[in-house]
Design a protein around this motif. Structure first.
Motif, PDB file in Angstrom:
ATOM      1  N   ALA A 267       0.787  -1.190  -0.029  1.00  0.00           N
ATOM      2  CA  ALA A 267      -0.080  -0.015  -0.028  1.00  0.00           C
ATOM      3  C   ALA A 267       0.818   1.371   0.004  1.00  0.00           C
ATOM      4  CB  ALA A 267      -0.958  -0.019   1.208  1.00  0.00           C
ATOM      5  N   ALA A 268       0.468   2.298  -0.576  1.00  0.00           N
ATOM      6  CA  ALA A 268       1.207   3.475  -0.917  1.00  0.00           C
ATOM      7  C   ALA A 268       0.156   4.513  -0.620  1.00  0.00           C
ATOM      8  CB  ALA A 268       1.940   3.886  -2.125  1.00  0.00           C
ATOM      9  N   PRO A 269       0.518   5.697  -0.020  1.00  0.00           N
ATOM     10  CA  PRO A 269      -0.419   6.692   0.244  1.00  0.00           C
ATOM     11  C   PRO A 269      -0.661   7.587  -0.794  1.00  0.00           C
ATOM     12  CG  PRO A 269       1.991   7.415   0.824  1.00  0.00           C
ATOM     13  CD  PRO A 269       2.046   6.186   0.650  1.00  0.00           C
ATOM     14  N   GLU A 270      -1.990   7.856  -1.135  1.00  0.00           N
ATOM     15  CA  GLU A 270      -2.563   8.954  -1.904  1.00  0.00           C
ATOM     16  C   GLU A 270      -2.229  10.274  -1.496  1.00  0.00           C
ATOM     17  OE1 GLU A 270      -4.182   8.319  -5.151  1.00  0.00           O
ATOM     18  OE2 GLU A 270      -3.883   5.886  -4.812  1.00  0.00           O
ATOM     19  N   GLU A 271      -1.892  11.212  -2.361  1.00  0.00           N
ATOM     20  CA  GLU A 271      -1.713  12.669  -1.837  1.00  0.00           C
ATOM     21  C   GLU A 271      -2.896  13.487  -1.427  1.00  0.00           C
ATOM     22  OE1 GLU A 271       0.664  14.877  -1.293  1.00  0.00           O
ATOM     23  OE2 GLU A 271       1.921  12.947  -1.604  1.00  0.00           O
TER      24      GLU A 271
END
Ligand SMILES: Cc1cc2nc3c(=O)[nH]c(=O)nc-3n(C[C@H](O)[C@H](O)[C@H](O)COP(=O)(O)OP(=O)(O)OC[C@H]3O[C@@H](n4cnc5c(N)ncnc54)[C@H](O)[C@@H]3O)c2cc1C
Length: 363
Positions: A267-271
């Motif tokens: 999982a990667a953060p969304e701006e």
């Protein structure tokens, strides 16, 4: 010839590591801990917000959190923090209902008025008028806890194989024949599913139906703000569930409390979620944000009723679920691992009744 184990645990995050330690300590079973990644703790376990709070996860999770408290304290991984759930003008009823819900299950919670919350959160904006203080909340040293379990498992002779994801599981008369990503094959009497966001896919590999354990992305941003962050700032949560923040080494960890459905993944953060978090934060306190220093996201995986799933699969006594740890898998780890080890070993249950967590509840 394939290496033979009595119990193979899939996943070496907090769940798998704690269970490996608990089983290793009580049995002379041959146990193997498998991890798909190069390092254990790469997924949810390495991305948590690191708190222990009895009101988090709902009353059904509270027995596990409470039972874990003394064990975590004995290990020296808890630091007192306190938690303050706040509401705006007009939300006093929601704050009182929150306090009543958890007092009813034995959590110590004090109601505070505007003066009480302002004393704990300096420069609080005027529209926040009431709060519920949970003094027992602590920070958890997650890395130390995870290392403790991995170390204990190792000392009890449980090997940890990394980059050894389970690729295929074939049912045999005595258990399982397992194919691993590193090319090895092993046999197992019992297969334990501690695969976090991949719990349902691992069940499918073993030919079992999924339980509907769904991963949801949650974002955390580390902020540098104008002026010093008070060391004694509690964990501050919104009664409406739109944010939480807490101090961390002179910085702030802030989450928009997002819960976006996701496939199991890195999982990667969304701006947009980071921007939302900062916007909400600025509506709470007048602490100008100098910069977002760091951001991350992880997956919290929930069964449909949001309770964890611990126990043998009703369809197959050689398959054991240890999954659905949602947003509470660190703070519940000691009690959950003890309960699961007892179920696996056929011992009587300890202080926590396992019935509510049984996979049999899904029919
Ligand atoms: C942003 C965020 C904040 C959180 N804050 C808190 C908190 O404050 N307090 C708290 O108690 N909890 C918190 N949580 C929840 C907590 O992090 C999780 O409940 C816990 O880490 C789950 O542990 P796990 O071992 O089940 O999952 P994971 O740590 O994800 O471990 C599962 C492992 O299984 C491995 N795996 C998957 N498939 C295979 C396969 N086929 N073969 C081998 N290995 C496989 C994966 O690589 C992974 O390492 C938070 C979570 C997030 C994302």
């Amino acid at each position: 010839m394939d290496a033979a184990f009595d119990i193979v645990i899939v996943g070496a995050g907090m769940a798998g590591a704690s269970l490996a330690a608990a089983i290793g300590a009580r049995a002379n079973a041959r146990v193997l801990l498998l991890e798909a990644e190069e390092h254990p703790g790469y997924h949810a376990t390495g991305r948590s917000a690191a708190f222990w709070t009895e009101s988090y996860g709902g009353p059904g999770v509270k027995p596990l959190t409470t039972a874990s408290g003394p064990l975590l304290r004995d290990l020296g991984v808890l630091t007192p923090r306190g938690a303050l759930t706040i509401g705006r003008a007009g939300q006093e009823g929601e704050v009182a209902a929150f306090a009543a819900r958890y007092r009813a299950v034995g959590v110590e919670i004090d109601l505070l008025d505007r003066a009480g919350i302002e004393a704990r959160v300096p420069n609080l904006r005027a529209d926040w008028t009431s709060g519920a203080l949970e003094p027992s909340t602590c920070d958890i040293d997650v890395a130390a806890l995870h290392q403790h379990y991995l170390g204990q498992a190792h000392r009890h002779g449980v090997p940890l194989w990394c980059r050894a994801g389970l690729l295929a599981a074939e049912r045999t008369t005595s258990g399982w024949s397992l194919a691993l990503a590193d090319g090895r094959r092993v046999t197992a009497g019992v297969l334990v599913n501690a695969a976090g966001a991949w719990a349902d896919p691992v069940a499918r590999l073993a030919g079992l139906g999924p339980l509907g354990i769904a991963p949801y992305r949650r974002t955390v941003a580390q902020l540098a703000v104008e002026g010093p962050v008070p060391d004694d700032l509690p964990l501050v949560l919104d009664v409406a569930g739109c944010f939480y923040f807490k101090p961390e080494s002179g910085r702030l960890w802030l989450s928009p409390h997002d819960e976006t459905p996701s496939a199991p993944c890195d999982a990667a953060p969304e701006e947009i979620d980071v921007a939302l978090a900062v916007d909400r934060f600025e509506q709470v306190v007048d602490w100008p944000v100098r910069r977002v220093e760091h951001r991350w996201a992880g997956l919290r995986s929930f069964a449909p009723d949001r309770l964890p799933v611990y126990g043998f699969a009703p369809q197959d006594a050689a398959f054991f679920w240890f999954a659905g740890q949602g947003g509470f898998g660190i703070q519940t780890a000691p009690a959950a691992a003890d309960l699961a080890a007892r179920l696996l070993m056929g011992e009587g249950h300890g202080g926590v009744d396992p019935a509510a967590y049984s996979p049999a509840r899904f029919g």
